[in-house]
Design a protein around this motif. Structure first.
Motif, PDB file in Angstrom:
ATOM      1  N   GLY A  20     -12.542 -20.041  -9.363  1.00 10.00           N
ATOM      2  CA  GLY A  20     -12.767 -20.764  -8.116  1.00 10.00           C
ATOM      3  C   GLY A  20     -13.576 -22.023  -8.348  1.00 10.00           C
ATOM      4  N   PHE A  21     -13.713 -22.824  -7.281  1.00 13.19           N
ATOM      5  CA  PHE A  21     -14.330 -24.135  -7.407  1.00 13.19           C
ATOM      6  C   PHE A  21     -15.262 -24.417  -6.233  1.00 13.19           C
ATOM      7  CE2 PHE A  21     -10.440 -24.144  -9.741  1.00 13.19           C
ATOM      8  CZ  PHE A  21     -10.711 -24.880 -10.874  1.00 13.19           C
ATOM      9  N   LEU A  22     -16.455 -24.900  -6.548  1.00 14.05           N
ATOM     10  CA  LEU A  22     -17.362 -25.477  -5.569  1.00 14.05           C
ATOM     11  C   LEU A  22     -17.413 -26.973  -5.870  1.00 14.05           C
ATOM     12  CD1 LEU A  22     -20.251 -22.836  -5.593  1.00 14.05           C
ATOM     13  CD2 LEU A  22     -18.290 -22.986  -4.027  1.00 14.05           C
ATOM     14  N   ILE A  23     -16.944 -27.784  -4.931  1.00 16.97           N
ATOM     15  CA  ILE A  23     -16.706 -29.194  -5.196  1.00 16.97           C
ATOM     16  C   ILE A  23     -17.583 -30.046  -4.285  1.00 16.97           C
ATOM     17  CG2 ILE A  23     -14.931 -30.995  -5.328  1.00 16.97           C
ATOM     18  CD1 ILE A  23     -12.873 -28.622  -5.346  1.00 16.97           C
ATOM     19  N   ASP A  24     -18.259 -31.007  -4.877  1.00 17.78           N
ATOM     20  CA  ASP A  24     -19.075 -31.951  -4.128  1.00 17.78           C
ATOM     21  C   ASP A  24     -18.166 -32.928  -3.368  1.00 17.78           C
ATOM     22  OD1 ASP A  24     -21.599 -33.323  -3.501  1.00 17.78           O
ATOM     23  OD2 ASP A  24     -20.817 -34.893  -4.801  1.00 17.78           O
ATOM     24  N   LEU A  33     -14.281 -24.402  -2.251  1.00 17.85           N
ATOM     25  CA  LEU A  33     -15.132 -24.724  -1.115  1.00 17.85           C
ATOM     26  C   LEU A  33     -15.750 -26.084  -1.395  1.00 17.85           C
ATOM     27  CD1 LEU A  33     -16.200 -23.384   1.540  1.00 17.85           C
ATOM     28  CD2 LEU A  33     -18.190 -22.648   0.216  1.00 17.85           C
ATOM     29  N   LEU A  34     -15.704 -26.962  -0.411  1.00 19.69           N
ATOM     30  CA  LEU A  34     -16.321 -28.276  -0.537  1.00 19.69           C
ATOM     31  C   LEU A  34     -17.758 -28.150  -0.075  1.00 19.69           C
ATOM     32  CD1 LEU A  34     -13.433 -30.508   0.875  1.00 19.69           C
ATOM     33  CD2 LEU A  34     -13.750 -29.598  -1.444  1.00 19.69           C
ATOM     34  N   VAL A  35     -18.690 -28.283  -0.992  1.00 18.88           N
ATOM     35  CA  VAL A  35     -20.108 -28.036  -0.724  1.00 18.88           C
ATOM     36  C   VAL A  35     -20.840 -29.365  -0.786  1.00 18.88           C
ATOM     37  CG1 VAL A  35     -22.174 -26.787  -1.416  1.00 18.88           C
ATOM     38  CG2 VAL A  35     -19.919 -25.750  -1.743  1.00 18.88           C
ATOM     39  N   THR A  36     -21.406 -29.759   0.330  1.00 20.68           N
ATOM     40  CA  THR A  36     -22.045 -31.067   0.396  1.00 20.68           C
ATOM     41  C   THR A  36     -23.502 -30.968   0.813  1.00 20.68           C
ATOM     42  OG1 THR A  36     -21.988 -33.262   1.424  1.00 20.68           O
ATOM     43  CG2 THR A  36     -21.178 -31.419   2.761  1.00 20.68           C
ATOM     44  N   ASN A  37     -24.328 -31.766   0.171  1.00 24.99           N
ATOM     45  CA  ASN A  37     -25.723 -31.898   0.584  1.00 24.99           C
ATOM     46  C   ASN A  37     -25.871 -32.781   1.810  1.00 24.99           C
ATOM     47  OD1 ASN A  37     -26.805 -30.233  -1.340  1.00 24.99           O
ATOM     48  ND2 ASN A  37     -27.911 -31.825  -2.450  1.00 24.99           N
ATOM     49  N   ASN A  38     -24.862 -33.549   2.120  1.00 29.95           N
ATOM     50  CA  ASN A  38     -24.933 -34.466   3.263  1.00 29.95           C
ATOM     51  C   ASN A  38     -24.978 -33.658   4.559  1.00 29.95           C
ATOM     52  OD1 ASN A  38     -24.559 -36.431   5.245  1.00 29.95           O
ATOM     53  ND2 ASN A  38     -23.227 -37.659   3.938  1.00 29.95           N
ATOM     54  N   TYR A  46     -18.583 -26.603   3.526  1.00 33.21           N
ATOM     55  CA  TYR A  46     -19.880 -25.950   3.744  1.00 33.21           C
ATOM     56  C   TYR A  46     -20.964 -26.979   3.518  1.00 33.21           C
ATOM     57  CZ  TYR A  46     -23.470 -22.301   3.677  1.00 33.21           C
ATOM     58  OH  TYR A  46     -24.555 -21.516   3.962  1.00 33.21           O
ATOM     59  N   THR A  47     -21.758 -27.235   4.553  1.00 37.43           N
ATOM     60  CA  THR A  47     -22.756 -28.300   4.504  1.00 37.43           C
ATOM     61  C   THR A  47     -24.167 -27.746   4.353  1.00 37.43           C
ATOM     62  OG1 THR A  47     -23.265 -28.383   6.874  1.00 37.43           O
ATOM     63  CG2 THR A  47     -21.286 -29.574   6.131  1.00 37.43           C
ATOM     64  N   SER A  48     -25.072 -28.619   3.931  1.00 35.71           N
ATOM     65  CA  SER A  48     -26.474 -28.211   3.831  1.00 35.71           C
ATOM     66  C   SER A  48     -27.065 -27.897   5.201  1.00 35.71           C
ATOM     67  CB  SER A  48     -27.289 -29.303   3.138  1.00 35.71           C
ATOM     68  OG  SER A  48     -27.273 -30.516   3.873  1.00 35.71           O
ATOM     69  N   SER A  49     -26.506 -28.476   6.261  1.00 38.48           N
ATOM     70  CA  SER A  49     -26.952 -28.141   7.612  1.00 38.48           C
ATOM     71  C   SER A  49     -26.614 -26.697   7.956  1.00 38.48           C
ATOM     72  CB  SER A  49     -26.314 -29.085   8.632  1.00 38.48           C
ATOM     73  OG  SER A  49     -26.769 -30.404   8.473  1.00 38.48           O
ATOM     74  N   VAL A  70     -18.521 -25.531 -10.785  1.00 35.90           N
ATOM     75  CA  VAL A  70     -19.176 -26.461  -9.878  1.00 35.90           C
ATOM     76  C   VAL A  70     -18.865 -27.875 -10.370  1.00 35.90           C
ATOM     77  CG1 VAL A  70     -21.377 -27.308  -8.995  1.00 35.90           C
ATOM     78  CG2 VAL A  70     -21.002 -24.857  -9.262  1.00 35.90           C
ATOM     79  N   ILE A  71     -18.287 -28.687  -9.490  1.00 33.93           N
ATOM     80  CA  ILE A  71     -17.847 -30.030  -9.861  1.00 33.93           C
ATOM     81  C   ILE A  71     -18.574 -31.050  -9.003  1.00 33.93           C
ATOM     82  CG2 ILE A  71     -15.858 -31.589  -9.991  1.00 33.93           C
ATOM     83  CD1 ILE A  71     -14.093 -29.092 -10.209  1.00 33.93           C
ATOM     84  N   GLY A  72     -19.186 -32.044  -9.631  1.00 34.45           N
ATOM     85  CA  GLY A  72     -19.887 -33.074  -8.877  1.00 34.45           C
ATOM     86  C   GLY A  72     -20.235 -34.273  -9.729  1.00 34.45           C
ATOM     87  N   ASP A  73     -20.821 -35.271  -9.080  1.00 35.60           N
ATOM     88  CA  ASP A  73     -21.147 -36.542  -9.734  1.00 35.60           C
ATOM     89  C   ASP A  73     -22.640 -36.704 -10.005  1.00 35.60           C
ATOM     90  OD1 ASP A  73     -21.418 -36.834  -6.742  1.00 35.60           O
ATOM     91  OD2 ASP A  73     -22.284 -38.742  -7.375  1.00 35.60           O
ATOM     92  N   ASN A  74     -23.434 -35.722  -9.592  1.00 30.01           N
ATOM     93  CA  ASN A  74     -24.887 -35.849  -9.679  1.00 30.01           C
ATOM     94  C   ASN A  74     -25.438 -34.764 -10.602  1.00 30.01           C
ATOM     95  OD1 ASN A  74     -27.736 -35.721  -9.116  1.00 30.01           O
ATOM     96  ND2 ASN A  74     -27.376 -36.824  -7.213  1.00 30.01           N
ATOM     97  N   ALA A  75     -25.998 -35.189 -11.746  1.00 24.17           N
ATOM     98  CA  ALA A  75     -26.511 -34.223 -12.713  1.00 24.17           C
ATOM     99  C   ALA A  75     -27.689 -33.437 -12.166  1.00 24.17           C
ATOM    100  CB  ALA A  75     -26.898 -34.946 -14.003  1.00 24.17           C
ATOM    101  N   ALA A  76     -28.545 -34.110 -11.385  1.00 29.26           N
ATOM    102  CA  ALA A  76     -29.776 -33.477 -10.916  1.00 29.26           C
ATOM    103  C   ALA A  76     -29.534 -32.466  -9.810  1.00 29.26           C
ATOM    104  CB  ALA A  76     -30.756 -34.541 -10.438  1.00 29.26           C
ATOM    105  N   THR A  77     -28.444 -32.619  -9.054  1.00 30.72           N
ATOM    106  CA  THR A  77     -28.179 -31.696  -7.948  1.00 30.72           C
ATOM    107  C   THR A  77     -26.977 -30.799  -8.245  1.00 30.72           C
ATOM    108  OG1 THR A  77     -26.878 -33.417  -6.813  1.00 30.72           O
ATOM    109  CG2 THR A  77     -29.213 -33.205  -6.229  1.00 30.72           C
ATOM    110  N   ASP A  78     -25.803 -31.387  -8.418  1.00 32.03           N
ATOM    111  CA  ASP A  78     -24.591 -30.584  -8.627  1.00 32.03           C
ATOM    112  C   ASP A  78     -24.668 -29.770  -9.916  1.00 32.03           C
ATOM    113  OD1 ASP A  78     -23.364 -31.796  -6.333  1.00 32.03           O
ATOM    114  OD2 ASP A  78     -22.924 -33.548  -7.563  1.00 32.03           O
ATOM    115  N   ILE A  79     -24.952 -30.442 -11.014  1.00 33.68           N
ATOM    116  CA  ILE A  79     -24.915 -29.767 -12.308  1.00 33.68           C
ATOM    117  C   ILE A  79     -26.088 -28.798 -12.464  1.00 33.68           C
ATOM    118  CG2 ILE A  79     -24.835 -30.081 -14.801  1.00 33.68           C
ATOM    119  CD1 ILE A  79     -22.342 -31.061 -13.141  1.00 33.68           C
ATOM    120  N   ARG A  80     -27.282 -29.236 -12.128  1.00 31.65           N
ATOM    121  CA  ARG A  80     -28.422 -28.325 -12.224  1.00 31.65           C
ATOM    122  C   ARG A  80     -28.215 -27.109 -11.318  1.00 31.65           C
ATOM    123  NH1 ARG A  80     -33.250 -28.016 -14.168  1.00 31.65           N
ATOM    124  NH2 ARG A  80     -33.263 -30.175 -14.902  1.00 31.65           N
TER     125      ARG A  80
END
Length: 278
Positions: free
Chosen positions: A12-16, A46-51, A76-79, A209-219
């Motif tokens: 499965g995939f959690l995508i930013d 699941l599209l997981v966003t911090n926004n 799925y949002t951080s809200s 987990v797939i994303g563009d931000n090392a500090a948030t997505d990757i960590r």
């Protein structure tokens, strides 16, 4: 490395979103074909966003405008995660909110009372109308004992014209004024990662987990026990990727220029060729 099945396990995939599927009002190349491949292959995602600014319905509508077809239930949002966390704490339902429509919708849907004079929580996300008056009000509530919940720690966000300050930048001001450290909900927090993995319904070891931000997505992915892939289409770029990784102190399982390259790296070649022609 085979994508479809590994020892009869579903992957499965959690995508930013921001910086991975789009930048502001512009789709990132190959994002639509990547999502179509997952849907055609019936792979859970699941599209997981911090926004925190948009509701899942608004996110799905925005993606549709960019040619990326996803249902709101796949967002799925951080809200949403913040509201879920506070429900589980059972420490009251009175909230002082600093944020935008996505956060307001999530809190109201979870039964929280907004604009409380004596709130149990100060909940803060991105707020592009943030003012000194809002800073003052939040500080006063926190000094009186309200708990501080932050939707996400991102200090910078990719947008059409370049990077812009995020919720973490506003939180730095609030913490400086109060000395109160927030409970952080969004990536890389284990809170949102645990909720998202639970929604996906797979063991963490079977999730990318797939994303563009090392500090948030990757960590966040690494600390949750998932596999991780960094794409160089947002905060991380080909020019700064090594600096980004060094600053975050993480090493993803894969680094790819974009989602098309990622497909060719984590799936059989014949399937990758088929997907790239879609």
């Amino acid at each position: 490395m085979q994508l479809m099945k590994e020892k009869n396990r579903t992957i499965g995939f959690l995508i930013d979103l921001d910086g991975t599927l789009y930048r502001g009002r512009e789709p990132i190349p190959h994002a639509a074909e990547f999502i179509r491949f997952l849907q055609d292959a019936a792979l859970p995602y699941l599209l997981v966003t911090n926004n925190s600014s948009r509701s899942p319905e608004q996110v799905a509508e925005h993606l549709q405008e960019l040619g990326i077809e996803v249902p709101a239930a796949a967002v799925y949002t951080s809200s949403q995660a913040a509201a879920q966390y506070m429900q589980e704490q059972r420490q009251g339902n009175r909230v002082h909110m600093i944020g935008e429509a996505g956060l307001q919708n999530a809190l109201e849907a979870a039964g929280f009372l907004l604009d409380a004079q004596t709130p149990d929580y100060v909940v803060q996300g991105i707020d592009r109308s943030f003012t000194y008056a809002k800073l003052t009000e939040a500080a006063r509530h926190l000094h009186k004992g309200a708990a501080y919940v932050l939707t996400n720690p991102d200090r910078l966000l990719p947008s059409d014209g370049g990077l812009m300050p995020g919720a973490g930048t506003l939180a730095a001001a609030i913490t400086a004024a109060t000395g109160v450290q927030p409970v952080i909900i969004g990536k890389p927090s284990p809170i949102i990662m645990a909720y998202a993995i639970e929604r996906l319904g797979l063991p963490a070891a079977d999730v990318w987990v797939i994303g563009d931000n090392a500090a948030t997505d990757i960590r966040g992915g690494l600390e949750a026990g998932c596999r991780t892939a960094l794409v160089l289409t947002g905060v991380a770029t080909s020019a700064n990727v090594q600096d980004q990784l060094a600053a975050a102190g993480v090493t993803p399982d894969l680094i790819a220029a974009d989602l098309r390259e990622l497909l060719t790296r984590i799936m059989p070649r014949d399937e990758a060729d088929s997907a790239s022609r879609r």
